[in-house]
Design an enzyme around this catalytic site. Structure first.
Site, PDB file in Angstrom:
ATOM      1  CE  LYS A  73      -4.292  -2.037   1.120  1.00  0.00           C
ATOM      2  NZ  LYS A  73      -3.966  -3.430   1.450  1.00  0.00           N
TER       3      LYS A  73
HETATM    4  C1  LIG Z   1      -4.676  -4.514   0.852  1.00  0.00           C
HETATM    5  C2  LIG Z   1      -3.933  -5.794   0.745  1.00  0.00           C
HETATM    6  C3  LIG Z   1      -4.299  -6.789  -0.196  1.00  0.00           C
HETATM    7  C4  LIG Z   1      -5.525  -6.673  -1.084  1.00  0.00           C
HETATM    8  O1  LIG Z   1      -5.422  -5.681  -2.054  1.00  0.00           O
HETATM    9  P1  LIG Z   1      -6.753  -5.141  -2.805  1.00  0.00           P
HETATM   10  O2  LIG Z   1      -6.278  -3.987  -3.611  1.00  0.00           O
HETATM   11  O3  LIG Z   1      -7.700  -4.728  -1.705  1.00  0.00           O
HETATM   12  O4  LIG Z   1      -7.304  -6.246  -3.617  1.00  0.00           O
HETATM   13  C5  LIG Z   1      -3.507  -7.925  -0.278  1.00  0.00           C
HETATM   14  N1  LIG Z   1      -2.434  -8.095   0.533  1.00  0.00           N
HETATM   15  C6  LIG Z   1      -2.065  -7.177   1.438  1.00  0.00           C
HETATM   16  C7  LIG Z   1      -0.882  -7.437   2.300  1.00  0.00           C
HETATM   17  C8  LIG Z   1      -2.788  -5.989   1.578  1.00  0.00           C
HETATM   18  O5  LIG Z   1      -2.404  -5.076   2.493  1.00  0.00           O
END
Ligand SMILES: *Cc1c(COP(=O)(O)O)cnc(C)c1O
Length: 462
Positions: free
Chosen positions: A112
């Site tokens: 993120k």
């Molecule tokens: C947010 C997240 C996801 C999922 O991503 P999306 O964009 O919501 O599909 C997968 N793995 C981790 C570690 C995350 O923080």
């Protein structure tokens, strides 16, 4: 570049307004009015760019001169200078035909950061340029909150308040959020679940007078800036493979929760990146797997898993895909979303299901299978997967085709999810930045789950 809503009831707006709007005012999601189409020559020219150079080229297509190029370059450079790996998102080979794209080298060790470092700098830029205050309010099950806080801590013109469920995030996630000393950060630990946090946020944003008075802005993955930032690494990874060998077909396996990350891959493909197959990897919360296999979109019962960032029943970005599946027909999307709201379920016709299955393959990973994958890769390849990445790798293994390349997106560093790794008696050494968190003082306010109590805290803070 103009942005329009998937529900068709918002007048076209520019890039900065689209970022500030977050959720479209008609309840839909914002998408670019036209998807830029890249020629083979452009792709070839991009092959030799660094991560930041590539990000600048891609953002330029979507920002369309609303931000002068030199300012945009500064924003991009600042956003990726905080990453620990020179490549920003390096690609590593695990075994024949199987690669991981490591997206966890940012400040909070989860993917993120790639979008939220940029969004934080962008909000700060907009605040300076327009001389306006930006108050960010968000809820998190762990990773988004830490990344968002890291993206804006100490920045002038911005305050951020993040709600997380008290003692229901991993220890490292809690420490990452609450050991930040900057005065522009408020952590509210809510006595309740993530769903409670999300409901409170939704209701506060729906209170239009409150929202406008306090200049509330969102950072969740429905923000189009997050999607655009995430398209970059699909290009980057593809180019790194093309550097190495005669790549034939390249597939990406994406651990999916809210459909944001995989939608970014879909967008990259629509721009002209020759991705063969996008693999939608879920955990036991497999609404999207069932959709790809059966054409039925219907939430099941919530399951707690080892990959909590994917414990999602209703994927907030899914509507963006529906928009393209239905040929950019906003009326059709509106009808489907209304039916979903009324009946809690939608079924798409057979011809649409065919398109879905041409766009995606899907596989849902069970809890034991996730841990087995972690053990197998640790023992056989000396590589420690976090439980989210393990879902992506397990799905890639399951759907592997001889002669094709699989790239599994690695969305978090295993140190963030040590509670699950320990279940397989694997001892890991924390990176020093994570180890150091355990000695820091925590700042958080524990609150009950009533909107009034949260509002009171916000009014004091803002
Ligand atoms: C947010 C997240 C996801 C999922 O991503 P999306 O964009 O919501 O599909 C997968 N793995 C981790 C570690 C995350 O923080």
């Amino acid at each position: 570049m103009d942005y329009i809503s998937t529900r068709g009831k918002v007048e076209a707006i520019g890039f900065i307004d689209a970022i500030l709007m977050g959720l479209a005012d008609d309840g839909g999601l914002l998408v670019p009015k036209h998807i830029p189409q890249l020629s083979a020559d452009t792709l070839q020219a991009w092959q030799k760019l660094s991560y930041s150079e590539l990000a600048l080229e891609i953002f330029s297509l979507y920002v369309n001169n609303e931000i002068p190029r030199e300012d945009l370059k500064q924003l991009v450079d600042d956003s990726y200078a905080t990453f620990r790996d020179e490549a920003v998102t390096p690609v590593r080979r695990l075994h024949d035909g199987m690669y991981v794209l490591e997206l966890f080298h940012g400040p909070t060790f989860a993917f993120k950061d790639i979008a939220l470092q940029f969004l934080g700098n962008l909000y700060s830029y907009v605040s300076r340029k327009t001389n306006s205050i930006i108050h960010i309010l968000g809820a998190t099950s762990g990773d988004t909150g830490a990344s968002a806080i890291e993206g804006v801590r100490g920045k002038e013109g911005i305050r951020i308040c993040i709600l997380h469920p008290h003692q229901k995030v991993s220890k490292v996630q809690e420490l990452q959020m609450t050991t930040v000393e900057d005065a522009n950060v408020l952590n509210l630990a809510v006595e309740g679940t993530f769903d409670d946090c999300q409901r409170i946020i939704k209701e506060l944003f729906a209170d239009v007078a409150f929202k406008h008075h306090y200049h509330l802005r969102a950072i969740n993955s429905i923000n189009i800036a997050r999607i655009l930032a995430q398209t970059v690494y699909y290009f980057y990874a593809y180019f790194r493979l093309a550097d190495q060998e005669q790549v034939g077909k390249v597939n990406f396996s994406v651990p999916t929760g809210n459909f944001g990350d995989i939608f970014a891959g879909y967008l990259a493909q629509k721009m002209g990146l020759p991705i063969n197959k996008l693999i939608l990897a879920t955990n036991e919360n497999n609404i999207l797997e069932r959709f790809v296999h059966e054409g039925v979109y219907q939430p099941g019962a919530f399951r707690g898993t080892h990959s909590p960032s994917m414990d999602i029943q209703v994927a907030s970005n899914f509507e963006r895909y529906l928009f393209y599946l239905y040929g950019e027909d906003a009326e059709a999307v509106t009808a489907i979303m209304e039916q979903f709201k009324a009946e809690g379920r939608v079924t798409i016709p057979a011809d649409k299901l065919q398109t879905v299955q041409a766009d995606f393959a899907a596989y849902g990973v069970q809890n034991e299978e996730c841990l087995d994958t972690i053990s197998t890769y640790y023992e056989n390849y000396n590589y420690l997967l976090d439980p989210h990445t393990a879902c992506g790798v397990a799905a890639a293994d399951k759907l592997a085709v001889d002669g094709e390349v699989m790239v599994a997106l690695s969305t978090a560093h295993p140190a963030k999810f040590d509670e699950s790794i320990r279940l397989r008696d694997i001892e890991q050494t924390y990176p020093e930045q994570i180890q150091a968190l355990f000695d820091k003082k925590q700042f958080q306010t524990v609150v009950g789950g009533s909107n009034d109590e949260i509002k009171e805290q916000l009014v004091k803070f803002f």
